[in-house]
Write an enzyme that holds these catalytic residues in place. Structure first.
Site, PDB file in Angstrom:
ATOM      1  N   GLU A  94       3.446  -4.604  12.535  1.00  0.00           N
ATOM      2  CA  GLU A  94       2.477  -3.539  12.262  1.00  0.00           C
ATOM      3  C   GLU A  94       1.414  -4.154  11.377  1.00  0.00           C
ATOM      4  OE1 GLU A  94       2.718  -0.471  13.420  1.00  0.00           O
ATOM      5  OE2 GLU A  94       4.742  -0.593  14.241  1.00  0.00           O
ATOM      6  N   GLU A 110       7.037   1.519  16.428  1.00  0.00           N
ATOM      7  CA  GLU A 110       8.153   2.053  15.661  1.00  0.00           C
ATOM      8  C   GLU A 110       8.017   3.568  15.667  1.00  0.00           C
ATOM      9  OE1 GLU A 110       8.691  -0.035  11.906  1.00  0.00           O
ATOM     10  OE2 GLU A 110       8.946  -1.933  12.936  1.00  0.00           O
ATOM     11  N   ASN A 155       0.813  -1.233   0.000  1.00  0.00           N
ATOM     12  CA  ASN A 155       0.000   0.000   0.000  1.00  0.00           C
ATOM     13  C   ASN A 155       0.838   1.271   0.000  1.00  0.00           C
ATOM     14  OD1 ASN A 155       0.770  -0.685   2.609  1.00  0.00           O
ATOM     15  ND2 ASN A 155      -1.046   0.184   3.553  1.00  0.00           N
ATOM     16  N   CYS A 214      -3.443   1.340   6.548  1.00  0.00           N
ATOM     17  CA  CYS A 214      -3.877   0.663   7.770  1.00  0.00           C
ATOM     18  C   CYS A 214      -4.530   1.622   8.757  1.00  0.00           C
ATOM     19  CB  CYS A 214      -2.711  -0.069   8.414  1.00  0.00           C
ATOM     20  SG  CYS A 214      -1.269   0.984   8.610  1.00  0.00           S
TER      21      CYS A 214
HETATM   22  O1  TXE Z   1      -0.741  -8.760   2.716  1.00  0.00           O
HETATM   23  P1  TXE Z   1       0.328  -9.734   3.252  1.00  0.00           P
HETATM   24  P2  TXE Z   1      -1.642  -8.963   1.423  1.00  0.00           P
HETATM   25  C1  TXE Z   1      -4.096  -6.270   4.977  1.00  0.00           C
HETATM   26  C2  TXE Z   1      -5.301  -5.922   4.162  1.00  0.00           C
HETATM   27  C3  TXE Z   1      -5.154  -6.793   2.962  1.00  0.00           C
HETATM   28  C4  TXE Z   1      -4.616  -8.038   3.601  1.00  0.00           C
HETATM   29  C5  TXE Z   1      -3.870  -8.953   2.702  1.00  0.00           C
HETATM   30  O2  TXE Z   1      -6.466  -6.274   4.846  1.00  0.00           O
HETATM   31  O3  TXE Z   1      -6.353  -7.024   2.312  1.00  0.00           O
HETATM   32  O4  TXE Z   1      -3.737  -7.558   4.586  1.00  0.00           O
HETATM   33  O5  TXE Z   1      -2.934  -8.231   1.919  1.00  0.00           O
HETATM   34  C6  TXE Z   1       4.656 -11.005   2.731  1.00  0.00           C
HETATM   35  N1  TXE Z   1       6.052 -15.178   5.308  1.00  0.00           N
HETATM   36  N2  TXE Z   1      -2.973  -5.388   4.758  1.00  0.00           N
HETATM   37  O6  TXE Z   1      -2.001 -10.372   1.151  1.00  0.00           O
HETATM   38  O7  TXE Z   1       0.164 -11.075   2.649  1.00  0.00           O
HETATM   39  C7  TXE Z   1       4.126 -10.514   1.399  1.00  0.00           C
HETATM   40  O8  TXE Z   1       4.848 -11.082   0.339  1.00  0.00           O
HETATM   41  C8  TXE Z   1       6.684 -14.011   5.157  1.00  0.00           C
HETATM   42  C9  TXE Z   1      -2.730  -4.418   5.770  1.00  0.00           C
HETATM   43  O9  TXE Z   1      -0.949  -8.286   0.338  1.00  0.00           O
HETATM   44  O10 TXE Z   1       0.321  -9.605   4.721  1.00  0.00           O
HETATM   45  C10 TXE Z   1       4.313  -9.019   1.561  1.00  0.00           C
HETATM   46  O11 TXE Z   1       5.664  -8.669   1.303  1.00  0.00           O
HETATM   47  N3  TXE Z   1       6.181 -12.999   4.435  1.00  0.00           N
HETATM   48  C11 TXE Z   1      -1.412  -3.800   5.639  1.00  0.00           C
HETATM   49  C12 TXE Z   1       3.990  -8.790   3.028  1.00  0.00           C
HETATM   50  O12 TXE Z   1       4.134 -10.082   3.656  1.00  0.00           O
HETATM   51  C13 TXE Z   1       4.974 -13.150   3.883  1.00  0.00           C
HETATM   52  C14 TXE Z   1      -0.875  -3.559   4.306  1.00  0.00           C
HETATM   53  C15 TXE Z   1       2.569  -8.287   3.298  1.00  0.00           C
HETATM   54  O13 TXE Z   1       1.649  -9.115   2.630  1.00  0.00           O
HETATM   55  C16 TXE Z   1       4.248 -14.361   4.025  1.00  0.00           C
HETATM   56  C17 TXE Z   1      -1.176  -4.640   3.386  1.00  0.00           C
HETATM   57  C18 TXE Z   1       4.836 -15.395   4.782  1.00  0.00           C
HETATM   58  N4  TXE Z   1       4.247 -16.576   4.969  1.00  0.00           N
HETATM   59  C19 TXE Z   1      -2.218  -5.475   3.634  1.00  0.00           C
HETATM   60  N5  TXE Z   1       3.088 -14.224   3.357  1.00  0.00           N
HETATM   61  C20 TXE Z   1      -1.073  -2.689   6.579  1.00  0.00           C
HETATM   62  N6  TXE Z   1      -1.102  -2.963   7.887  1.00  0.00           N
HETATM   63  O14 TXE Z   1      -0.712  -1.588   6.179  1.00  0.00           O
HETATM   64  C21 TXE Z   1       3.079 -12.984   2.810  1.00  0.00           C
HETATM   65  N7  TXE Z   1       4.220 -12.342   3.116  1.00  0.00           N
END
Ligand code: TXE
Length: 479
Positions: free
Chosen positions: A246, A459, A148, A280
């Site tokens: 986070e 953070e 994001n 977020c």
């Molecule tokens: O996030 P992911 P996604 C929330 C939001 C969104 C949902 C899913 O609700 O719809 O999360 O989004 C890495 N081991 N937020 O699927 O999967 C992944 O490659 C290690 C809130 O895109 O959590 C990416 O680099 N890493 C949020 C990172 O984790 C892993 C912002 C985040 O991806 C992994 C984004 C694993 N097993 C989504 N699986 C906020 N708090 O700002 C995935 N990743």
């Protein structure tokens, strides 16, 4: 365009030779191919980071601060490129990418360069001894970031990790790899020491998981979804890695009955729909005192109507696409669910098909839904798109109860003419960050993070510098 991993200061192909497609979500076009890295690439990156650690951690704090300043200057001279690339990779408006993403990516380095100079010496006198605290680097740290705010969130972790003397293996989101790659090009252009920052691209389940599991990575800072955060914690905690998580939010925007309604309506619209609701901190639940509800709704709808959904490449667009067709489907499915749950759409409610070149883009009209229960799925689950639910409350105590009625606890805002009342309500909301009469007004010195399922740790300012160090107390007994 094909991008490569940045390991040991070199751009190198993934060991398996496999690449993933990367798309512009506002057009649907393939923009690049990125490494589909595995644990083998992570192992190479960790080795490079370990090799670079002795020299980098031996630099004085002021030498590392100078490097941060050099990076900031190099990024500053190329800030338009950062904004263009980020807008193309995320589908966010160029305007927003300039004002927020590019500007903050630079100021993260500037801020931590300055802030590291202000770190207080910690000493604790006893009757017969003096304690003093030193901060040592942790070693090789792992950074995993979402799509994001790609470069903004990555540099928010890189800058404090570097200044405290650590070396880094980082994985940006596979959906938005391009500005991380751009940062590597900038570092190479200023002869930044090789191996201090290594970027490995790929999927979370492969490259991301390998970062979590690698025994030589001593700390993990993760920003992303709450369900991924659980996997991060489950993998890293038994290895006693230092962890900062986070995670998601379902934040409340609370409009009290004495608020300046026109200001509050604009604030609520901005909080709900900035970056298509994909922050977020977004206020996806708008709670309005029943006494002013009917007066507030048209003001809110007017404020939303002034936000132009359009081609992100054009300067006058306020809202771009969401991150991907899959994410669009997920967000639209929540709008359908809201209808089944008895919600009434009072603004937006559907996909928007824009003219060329955006006719295949993932655009959703900013959507407001009323009439849903505060405990309905749409009002409690993180949708992470341009969708807000609106709810009536009677009295401040009910507003606080409603605000606290989710598993999340990241942020929120309170709008009122009475600052004492605003502070009193804000202090009772179970969240890490509250604003009174504003939203996303950030001072980088302040603690940033959530309670409940929104994360663990803080953070920002001293909290980042402490996270990325081993605090060591030395107690010296008087003669
Ligand atoms: O996030 P992911 P996604 C929330 C939001 C969104 C949902 C899913 O609700 O719809 O999360 O989004 C890495 N081991 N937020 O699927 O999967 C992944 O490659 C290690 C809130 O895109 O959590 C990416 O680099 N890493 C949020 C990172 O984790 C892993 C912002 C985040 O991806 C992994 C984004 C694993 N097993 C989504 N699986 C906020 N708090 O700002 C995935 N990743």
């Amino acid at each position: 365009m094909q991008i490569e991993n940045f390991i040991g200061g070199n751009f190198i192909a993934p060991l398996n030779g496999d690449y993933l497609e990367n798309h512009n979500p506002a057009t649907g076009n393939v923009t690049s191919h990125i490494p589909n890295s595995t644990a083998d690439d992570i192992a190479e990156a960790v080795q490079a980071a370990q090799d670079a650690l002795p020299a980098w951690s031996a630099l004085s704090l002021s030498e590392r601060i100078e490097w941060l300043e050099k990076i900031a200057q190099a990024l500053e001279s190329r800030k338009d490129e950062i904004a263009n690339i980020e807008s193309m990779d995320t589908g966010k408006p160029i305007n927003l990418a300039r004002r927020v993403d590019a500007a903050r990516s630079i100021s993260n380095f500037e801020f931590f360069a300055k802030h590291a100079e202000t770190l207080a010496e910690l000493t604790y006198e006893m009757d017969d001894a003096t304690n003093y605290v030193i901060r040592k680097p942790i070693g090789v740290v792992g950074l995993i970031t979402p799509w994001n705010l790609p470069l903004y969130l990555l540099t928010w972790k890189i800058a404090p990790a570097l200044v405290m003397g650590n070396t880094i293996v980082a994985k940006p989101s596979e959906l938005t790899p391009l500005t991380a790659n751009f940062l590597c090009e900038v570092l190479a252009s200023i002869d930044f020491p090789k191996g201090v920052l290594n970027i490995v691209h790929g999927l979370g389940i492969n490259a991301g998981q390998a970062i979590l599991e690698h025994p030589q990575i001593k700390a993990i800072s993760f920003t992303g979804g709450t369900s991924t955060g659980k996997i991060v914690a489950a993998t890293a905690a038994p290895m006693f890695k230092k962890l900062s998580l986070e995670l998601g939010g379902k934040n409340a925007t609370i409009i009290l009955d004495d608020a300046n309604l026109s200001t509050a309506a604009k604030g609520a619209a901005r909080a709900a729909f900035t970056n298509s609701g994909q922050v977020c901190l977004c206020g996806s639940r708008i709670l309005v005192d029943a006494k002013i509800y009917d007066e507030f709704i048209p003001l809110l709808i007017d404020a939303v109507n002034t936000m132009k959904v359009g081609n992100p490449a054009q300067d006058d667009s306020d809202i771009g696409s969401v991150i991907s067709p899959d994410h669009m489907k997920k967000v639209l499915s929540y709008i359908e669910l809201a209808k089944q749950e008895g919600g009434r759409i009072i603004s937006g409610g559907e996909r928007m098909i824009l003219p060329q070149p955006n006719s295949n883009g993932s655009f959703i009209a900013p959507t407001i839904i009323e009439g849903l229960g505060i405990d309905s799925r749409c009002a409690t689950e993180e949708i992470f798109g341009p969708v807000a639910t609106i709810h009536k409350f009677t009295g401040d105590e009910e507003a606080i109860r409603m605000a606290n009625g989710t598993e999340y606890g990241l942020a929120g805002s309170v709008w009122t003419a009475d600052l004492a009342r605003g502070k009193s309500v804000a202090e009772k909301v179970e969240s890490g960050i509250l604003w009174v009469n504003t939203w996303l007004h950030r001072d980088l010195r302040t603690p940033f993070g959530g309670v409940k399922n929104s994360g663990v740790g803080r953070e920002g300012g001293d909290w980042s510098l402490n996270f990325f160090s081993e605090l060591t107390n030395i107690c010296v007994k008087d003669d």
